[in-house]
Design an enzyme around this catalytic site. Structure first.
Site, PDB file in Angstrom:
ATOM      1  CG  LEU C  68      12.772  29.790   0.652  1.00  0.00           C
ATOM      2  CD1 LEU C  68      13.047  30.242   2.110  1.00  0.00           C
ATOM      3  CD2 LEU C  68      13.715  28.332   0.751  1.00  0.00           C
ATOM      4  CB  CYS C 129      16.459  31.894   0.383  1.00  0.00           C
ATOM      5  SG  CYS C 129      15.475  31.709  -1.138  1.00  0.00           S
TER       6      CYS C 129
HETATM    7  C1  LIG Z   1      15.826  24.541  -7.308  1.00  0.00           C
HETATM    8  C2  LIG Z   1      16.679  25.161  -6.318  1.00  0.00           C
HETATM    9  C3  LIG Z   1      16.184  25.263  -4.905  1.00  0.00           C
HETATM   10  C4  LIG Z   1      16.815  25.591  -4.062  1.00  0.00           C
HETATM   11  N1  LIG Z   1      16.200  25.852  -2.889  1.00  0.00           N
HETATM   12  C5  LIG Z   1      17.106  25.978  -1.758  1.00  0.00           C
HETATM   13  C6  LIG Z   1      16.417  25.845  -0.510  1.00  0.00           C
HETATM   14  O1  LIG Z   1      15.371  25.755  -0.269  1.00  0.00           O
HETATM   15  N2  LIG Z   1      17.418  26.128   0.593  1.00  0.00           N
HETATM   16  C7  LIG Z   1      18.436  26.661   0.539  1.00  0.00           C
HETATM   17  O2  LIG Z   1      19.358  26.829   1.331  1.00  0.00           O
HETATM   18  N3  LIG Z   1      19.177  26.674  -0.952  1.00  0.00           N
HETATM   19  C8  LIG Z   1      18.476  26.451  -1.851  1.00  0.00           C
HETATM   20  N4  LIG Z   1      19.064  26.275  -3.184  1.00  0.00           N
HETATM   21  C9  LIG Z   1      20.257  26.788  -3.169  1.00  0.00           C
HETATM   22  C10 LIG Z   1      21.124  25.337  -3.430  1.00  0.00           C
HETATM   23  O3  LIG Z   1      21.351  24.409  -2.109  1.00  0.00           O
HETATM   24  C11 LIG Z   1      22.586  25.305  -3.687  1.00  0.00           C
HETATM   25  O4  LIG Z   1      23.428  26.348  -2.588  1.00  0.00           O
HETATM   26  C12 LIG Z   1      22.964  26.336  -5.029  1.00  0.00           C
HETATM   27  O5  LIG Z   1      21.962  25.625  -5.851  1.00  0.00           O
HETATM   28  C13 LIG Z   1      24.474  26.159  -5.565  1.00  0.00           C
HETATM   29  O6  LIG Z   1      24.664  24.871  -5.648  1.00  0.00           O
HETATM   30  P1  LIG Z   1      24.647  24.191  -7.181  1.00  0.00           P
HETATM   31  O7  LIG Z   1      25.667  25.008  -8.118  1.00  0.00           O
HETATM   32  O8  LIG Z   1      25.200  22.842  -6.822  1.00  0.00           O
HETATM   33  O9  LIG Z   1      23.157  23.976  -7.413  1.00  0.00           O
HETATM   34  C14 LIG Z   1      18.115  25.737  -4.245  1.00  0.00           C
HETATM   35  C15 LIG Z   1      18.695  25.591  -5.454  1.00  0.00           C
HETATM   36  C16 LIG Z   1      17.958  25.331  -6.408  1.00  0.00           C
HETATM   37  C17 LIG Z   1      18.850  25.430  -7.852  1.00  0.00           C
END
Ligand SMILES: Cc1cc2nc3c(=O)[nH]c(=O)nc-3n(C[C@H](O)[C@H](O)[C@H](O)COP(=O)(O)O)c2cc1C
Ligand SMILES: Cc1cc2nc3c(=O)[nH]c(=O)nc-3n(C[C@H](O)[C@H](O)[C@H](O)COP(=O)(O)OP(=O)(O)OC[C@H]3O[C@@H](n4cnc5c(N)ncnc54)[C@H](O)[C@@H]3O)c2cc1C
Ligand SMILES: Cc1cc2nc3c(=O)[nH]c(=O)nc-3n(C[C@H](O)[C@H](O)[C@H](O)COP(=O)(O)OP(=O)(O)OC[C@H]3O[C@@H](n4cnc5c(N)ncnc54)[C@H](O)[C@@H]3O)c2cc1C
Ligand SMILES: Cc1cc2nc3c(=O)[nH]c(=O)nc-3n(C[C@H](O)[C@H](O)[C@H](O)COP(=O)(O)O)c2cc1C
Ligand code: FES
Ligand code: FES
Lengths: 279, 237, 279, 237
Positions: C68, C129
């Site tokens: 975060l 998170c």
């Molecule tokens: C590099 C990275 C940083 C992330 N940071 C956050 C965040 O700050 N807050 C949050 O709610 N989710 C965060 N996530 C989760 C994403 O919002 C998402 O829910 C998760 O990656 C699953 O979706 P995806 O497979 O499309 O990436 C992060 C994901 C990644 C890969």
């Protein structure tokens, strides 16, 4: 130090993929390399399982919705009485897996099995089957009820008892803490994770995911549980397909490593996995 | 309910070396092997497809003039691997039950994907074989085997009508689910046997994945089949 | 019917992978195809995040332990005051994502943001998170405390509020029921799942898994939440990489679909995804 | 703490057509492109590797006699794809900061994997280039470019010693992390610049994945770098 199972090798057949011992009929496996064979979960009453289709696979996942098809306690007793269990156990140590649809069923089947529990080196309780409507996962929604159940089972038996936990009912290390605090000997982590895939005929398959993609999740679960509970016996389950993964699971805290879906790819991987541990 | 007794059988893993691979029709091949293995007509094997699939893949076994063979339709990555690889195939066999008909007054109908099995049954029971194909068979196949072939959907429906009015007591059908269902529904006068294509992971009765709803409850295609009476699977109206 | 967001297309940028709007600088994206851009989670105090290495990828998974990293409320206020937020919002509607390390921090940052919440079409609260020691996941271990927090936040604001839920704190449909019963408008399901990988240098990377392998799990979560709550607003998140997956998520109950890790593969997929919904 | 201001820049996605691919040394290639794009020495690009990787992959950009080029060491599936494909490459560029040295009294040291960047800097700033390679460079490369090459670890350590006692004010080093760390530790007399190889997912400052611990706190290789002063990364003892 907690109690341990002292397996001849740390390789265990997972409950379900191995059925009720059918892989013992496959001639390519040297069973001296396998530490224990967990039978498919048995419930008080027989279950005929879910309607087909029950399975589908992608590159990294297998999805199943078997629905705990099993012969029930009566079927298990028959396998004990006709000598099947003894025959299997003479080849490889057995772990019994029990499940239930309610508090009472878990307790009841435990009581009923007591007369022959000495034929098994441990009893694994499946608290995490995603494919049945009652029992399995849902028994854990009410945390206090579940804790009472753990206590009740522990009171019923001195056997080496293991709780099989998924990752969806609560943080797995928190669940393991509860299991341990109720005097249980071990946990198996993890079970399948609930998934949904549409198969090539356009049918919706709601089931549990197993296979390679589970591996980093299961490895993390092992790590977290070991960090939280230095003494509990841990069987790792999820996506183990190769000897390196067995070693890695052990390195991050597992006492034994279970092999499930990998059997469907090539059961002879058990030989490669077990070899280095065999004395 | 299915039974849970464990069969007193041995399943062996064989390494099979390809002898020949010939095209039967569009995307479908007949593969024969150098090694022999023991099995009965109707049984199948599970083929390891290496990185191309998480589970072994089921294929019915056939024997043509003594040589073990399978026929393979390319349906995805696993079957494509089987057709294209030059490596030996790791195969679990023999699986499922032998097909034992009540008499020899029958006939076999197969899709090109089940040609090996069809040729085997035809040779073994000395009964006629019909091949129902979407497109014409290759020259290599028609020159090597004398086959009664019908092409296209209409051809298939006409064949079923003829067989329904034929002298045969039973008809064995092996192909796609739709093809088998059509056969059961369109040959009400006959005892129809079908070889089911359920999704299989283990092939040996362990995983309970290949469940089939039958008139007699849930059965397992791998250990109760793969051959079933058609009227056990589809009601006739 | 619950409240809805009425996005111009159901495509949403996930919180985190999109940072604080950096993708708006990439010229290949037509932003009229994107319904909303969720900013990276902001916490009361700035966080510098975890020590490197913070990332690793396999064929099907990306693992991250960013921790975060964010500029805190003060950084956010600065972005409001210097016009950055207005500038971004003039291109694409924004969703604010808020997080906290404790009950009080979640409430406090909500209060502090109130003066400028009208610049955002919704506020997503990150309760899931996996990469911070306090807050995030752990706030949900005590179910009652979490429920009080949901109530407290709802009392503080009339904004469209969305709870982002993972699958590890409890059955996601049960969690969503709690969210809905406290008067919240929506849920985002799922977040990353905790995993462990060893990178090529032999370092242990404990982080959250994202990417393709999450897709069947997220699809199932959407299905379960929709079954439990016909009226709640659902943003689907997890492994969406292609237009067909957007359609499938919508078909199984999502109102909007979030795109995260897929941006790292090729952000122009947003155009393909959004095109068919654009009016 | 890293800053969170959003840069006022445009990142473009280009489709680049390969012009030539030549082997530099074992598993390392120099790829030049037909199209031009604007960038400054030290900047990099993120290359889409299609099914061979979940994220785009970072490579430093180079320009050789006007032609855009990258050098690629095959480290896994993504880099292998880049070398082998005959498709056009989808590339996000230019990323990161231009390298702007204080004067032109410097030298460049690169691994073969960063040869394109090295040639570019050398040509652009008119400064000498040294290539430190594990194994000998290919004939094609040595015949095309006049290169000062050292082979093996000992050769590299001797080069560092020489450069440490040389007339240059600064040395720019681009290669592996170990190579860069060695350079910083073994050239205490010099200002050393290093181009970092952190794991990158976005390349544009969004994901916060490419964090680097510096003497001045966490920075991001993609937006604060990729070039850093060596003494900001590694303490000298
Ligand atoms: C590099 C990275 C940083 C992330 N940071 C956050 C965040 O700050 N807050 C949050 O709610 N989710 C965060 N996530 C989760 C994403 O919002 C998402 O829910 C998760 O990656 C699953 O979706 P995806 O497979 O499309 O990436 C992060 C994901 C990644 C890969
Ligand atoms: C007893 C039995 C005998 C069979 N005999 C033949 C045969 O002789 N010739 C032939 O061409 N085909 C036969 N099949 C079908 C064959 O197994 C599938 O076409 C094959 O598994 C496809 O694998 P894939 O990796 O190429 O396809 P995938 O890309 O994995 O899937 C494509 C389709 O193939 C089917 N399929 C995939 N995996 C399995 C599986 N594990 N079990 C069953 N079906 C699957 C499904 O319908 C799926 O939608 C038989 C199936 C069974 C159950
Ligand atoms: C700014 C920058 C410039 C670079 N320039 C060059 C260059 O000019 N020439 C060159 O050969 N290499 C360069 N690299 C390294 C190059 O990006 C990796 O070798 C490449 O990404 C490997 O991808 P892969 O799929 O082949 O490897 P994988 O099989 O995915 O992984 C092998 C190893 O490559 C590295 N790697 C993999 N993915 C990434 C990623 N997304 N970001 C960073 N490192 C990764 C990791 O160390 C990993 O262990 C640069 C890296 C950075 C950060
Ligand atoms: C077909 C199938 C049936 C299963 N049945 C059971 C079961 O009856 N009881 C149980 O505890 N787990 C069951 N599981 C879960 C496995 O024991 C194992 O925990 C899970 O598949 C993850 O491991 P894997 O990736 O090695 O398969 C089943 C899994 C599969 C694939
Ligand atoms: S395929 Fe496993 S039981 Fe039939
Ligand atoms: S690579 Fe994403 S912030 Fe640097």
């Amino acid at each position: 130090m907690g109690k341990a199972l002292n397996l001849r090798t740390p390789i265990v057949i997972a409950s379900g993929p191995g059925g009720f011992g059918e892989y013992l009929n496959v001639s390519s496996v040297d069973w001296s390399y396998v530490g224990a064979y967990t039978l498919k979960t048995v419930t008080l009453n027989p279950k005929s399982g879910n309607k087909p289709p029950r399975m589908y696979a992608s590159k990294e996942f297998l999805i199943n919705r078997i629905g705990l098809e099993n012969p029930g306690f009566d079927g298990l007793r028959k396998m004990v009485e006709d000598g099947t269990i003894d025959k299997l156990a003479s080849i490889v140590p057995l772990i019994l897996s029990l499940g239930g649809d309610s508090f009472d069923e878990y307790v009841e089947i435990t009581k009923l099995c007591r007369p022959f529990l000495d034929k098994f080196i441990a009893v694994e309780y499946n608290f995490s089957c995603p494919n049945v409507h009652h029992g399995g996962l849902s028994i854990m929604v009410d945390r206090e009820e579940w804790r009472r159940l753990l206590k009740a089972i522990r009171t019923e038996t001195d056997a080496f008892i293991i709780a099989k936990l998924g990752i969806e009912s609560g943080f797995v290390e928190e669940m393991a803490r509860i299991v341990s605090s109720e005097g249980w000997d071990g946990v198996t982590v993890i079970n399948t994770i609930r998934g949904l895939m549409v198969n090539s005929e356009g049918q919706t398959v709601l089931g549990g995911l197993s296979g390679p993609a589970l591996y980093p999740i299961a490895l993390r679960a092992v790590y977290e549980v070991r960090k939280a509970l230095p003494d509990i016996y841990i069987i790792a389950s999820g996506g183990v397909y190769a000897p390196e993964q067995v070693r890695e699971m052990l390195r991050f805290g597992a006492n034994a490593v279970s092999v499930g879906s990998a059997l469907f790819h090539d059961e002879s991987v058990l030989n490669e996995m077990g070899k280095e541990f065999s004395r | 309910m299915a039974s849970f007794s464990i069969k007193n059988v041995k399943y062996n893993a064989y390494l099979l070396t390809k002898k020949s691979t010939i095209e039967i029709t569009d995307r479908t091949y007949l593969i024969s092997f150098q090694e022999d293995l023991e099995f009965s007509p109707g049984q199948f094997c599970m083929v390891n497809v290496d990185g191309a699939g998480l589970t072994r893949k089921p294929f019915t076994l056939g024997r043509i003039e003594g040589t073990v063979a399978i026929s393979v339709k390319i349906a995805g990555k696993g079957s494509e691997y089987i057709v294209k690889t030059s490596e030996r195939l790791n195969v679990l066999a023999p699986l499922g039950n032998a097909f034992v008909p009540e008499n020899r007054n029958g006939a076999v109908v197969v899709a090109p994907s089940c040609l090996a099995e069809g040729l085997h049954l035809s040779e073994h029971f000395k009964i006629p074989l019909f091949v129902a194909s979407k497109s014409a068979l290759s020259r290599e196949i028609t020159s090597q085997f004398e086959l009664n072939t019908v092409v296209g959907n209409d051809g298939y429906l006409r064949l079923l009508e003829e067989l329904n009015n034929s002298r045969f007591d039973w008809i064995f059908v092996s192909g796609s689910r739709i093809m088998e269902e059509l056969a059961v529904r369109n040959m009400p006068n006959k005892l129809v046997y079908v070889s089911l294509n359920e999704y299989m992971a283990c092939g040996i009765g362990a995983c309970k994945g290949c469940a089939v709803e039958t008139m007699n409850g849930i059965k397992h295609a791998c250990t109760d089949g793969p051959v079933f009476r058609g009227d056990e699977i589809w009601a006739r109206h």
